[in-house]
Design a protein around this motif. Sequence first.
Motif, mmCIF file in Angstrom:
data_model
loop_
_atom_site.group_PDB
_atom_site.id
_atom_site.type_symbol
_atom_site.label_atom_id
_atom_site.label_comp_id
_atom_site.label_asym_id
_atom_site.label_seq_id
_atom_site.Cartn_x
_atom_site.Cartn_y
_atom_site.Cartn_z
ATOM 1 N N UNK A 249 0.918 -1.351 0.079
ATOM 2 C CA UNK A 249 0.122 0.030 -0.370
ATOM 3 C C UNK A 249 0.692 0.594 0.121
ATOM 4 N N UNK A 250 2.481 1.236 0.830
ATOM 5 C CA UNK A 250 2.782 2.198 1.007
ATOM 6 C C UNK A 250 3.681 2.793 -0.369
ATOM 7 N N UNK A 251 4.096 2.164 -1.426
ATOM 8 C CA UNK A 251 4.320 1.861 -2.660
ATOM 9 C C UNK A 251 3.648 1.958 -3.707
ATOM 10 N N UNK A 256 1.640 7.373 -6.454
ATOM 11 C CA UNK A 256 0.649 8.440 -6.327
ATOM 12 C C UNK A 256 1.302 10.055 -5.785
ATOM 13 N N UNK A 257 1.826 10.182 -4.413
ATOM 14 C CA UNK A 257 2.493 10.839 -4.393
ATOM 15 C C UNK A 257 3.338 12.307 -4.924
ATOM 16 N N UNK A 261 4.738 11.623 -12.874
ATOM 17 C CA UNK A 261 6.122 11.087 -13.565
ATOM 18 C C UNK A 261 6.064 10.148 -13.275
ATOM 19 N N UNK A 262 5.538 9.388 -12.004
ATOM 20 C CA UNK A 262 6.185 8.991 -10.808
ATOM 21 C C UNK A 262 5.123 7.452 -11.532
ATOM 22 N N UNK A 263 6.494 6.189 -11.223
ATOM 23 C CA UNK A 263 5.294 5.017 -11.713
ATOM 24 C C UNK A 263 5.630 3.974 -10.612
ATOM 25 N N UNK A 300 11.882 8.973 -2.824
ATOM 26 C CA UNK A 300 10.984 7.431 -2.916
ATOM 27 C C UNK A 300 11.756 6.373 -2.840
ATOM 28 N N UNK A 301 13.220 6.312 -2.787
ATOM 29 C CA UNK A 301 13.685 4.990 -2.476
ATOM 30 C C UNK A 301 13.517 5.952 -0.380
ATOM 31 N N UNK A 302 13.995 7.002 -0.308
ATOM 32 C CA UNK A 302 14.133 7.378 1.264
ATOM 33 C C UNK A 302 12.587 6.616 1.891
ATOM 34 N N UNK A 303 11.843 7.185 1.051
ATOM 35 C CA UNK A 303 10.341 6.963 1.601
ATOM 36 C C UNK A 303 10.047 5.479 1.736
ATOM 37 N N UNK A 304 10.663 4.483 0.874
ATOM 38 C CA UNK A 304 9.987 3.045 0.839
ATOM 39 C C UNK A 304 11.152 2.523 1.792
#
Length: 414
Positions: A249-251, A256-257, A261-263, A300-304
């Motif tokens: 769900x976090x991914x 979306x955040x 352009x992000x996927x 995105x890496x840090x958020x993951x």
Amino acid sequence: MRNLTINGERLWASLMELARIGATAKGGVCRLAASDLDGEARRLFIRWCEEAGCTVTIDKIGNIFARRPGRNPALPPVVTGSHLDTQPTGGRFDGAYGVMAGLELVRTLNDLGYETEAPIEIVAWTNEEGSRFSPAMVGSGAFTGVFELDTALATRDNNAPNLTLGGELERIGFAGPAPVGGRAVAAYFEAHIEQGPILEAAGLPIGIVTGAQGQRWYEITVRGQEAHAGPTPMPRRRDALVGAARMIDAVNKIGHAHAPYACATVGFVEVSPNSRNTIPGRVFLTVDFRHPEDAVLTAMDEELRDACAVAAATQKLDVDVKEFWYFPPTPFEPRLVGKVRDAAAAQGYPHQDIISGAGHDAVYMARVAPTAMIFVPCVGGISHNEIEDAKPEDLTAGCNVLLNAVLDTADSAG
Ligand SMILES: [Zn+2]
């Protein structure tokens, strides 16, 4: 720009004949890398190339190069192509189009008796899809020095670990004699279906690909405690799947955040023991992040990593987040991209600039040679699916653009 045109009907006929090899009941193609069917497609391609007067070379990782000589044999060739392998439920155009467009270009030059200054080579790269043998784009990756040859050849079949890519290439007769890499390349062009919805939505036949998105791929292993689904009270559980679900769900939220352009995708999950009355003790999952800017990929890496740590702590789990593959954003060569744009304009095709969301052999080739890509729309933006489809007139347009961009490059070489 000379503004020559290819034979669209012949291109379509070649694509349809190739698509018979591995054809599925739903109209798609299943032609996994280094399978018998891949071997059959390769042999058909080679026969067509030889009939078109090309000299064929196969390297140790099975990449096929078919050379049409130029006036000046000392010049490095202008190379164009793509791949012949498909996803297990793949379509008729992904990869096949780029290879057949290269063949059609050569056939057209033969029809016209046109001699280019530099030689032209059509290439079919080994295992672009990475479905049977991971990672993807191994043939072009080995060619460009991204992967060690021995490591690439030792890659194991995801479903039959006793089989290696090298062994399977040998079995189908495509562990060639030529060294991998070290071939001079003046320029590399790749025509490909877009595999996304942008061109179709804009009603444009041609996308001028200015570069490729960066990618970060992860393998995540979540470990809890296997236990009986009946006697184990909820507060005592260490359910790896519940933790994994929160990570998945976090991914999605991370994707979306960083719109538009992000996927962000979790495409593979393995639950063990995967038994209905046992609390899952271990989950393995993959994450695929893409974005055209490196700074955003880093965020995105840090958020993951944060999200996985929180989910693991909440569920009393251990988590290992391993970066499996990192692919920096790749801009293509502006001069070559300009030739693609000029060729589209000379043919009168409406076009727009576009970023490639998918990985392609061209992305590795960009590390060793000036590189550009041409996209054509695919129906509904659908690819990696048996219903993948493309309009003959768009495929013709892309091949016409390829022809003139390649000619302009080959004739201005030296
Ligand atoms: Zn492809």
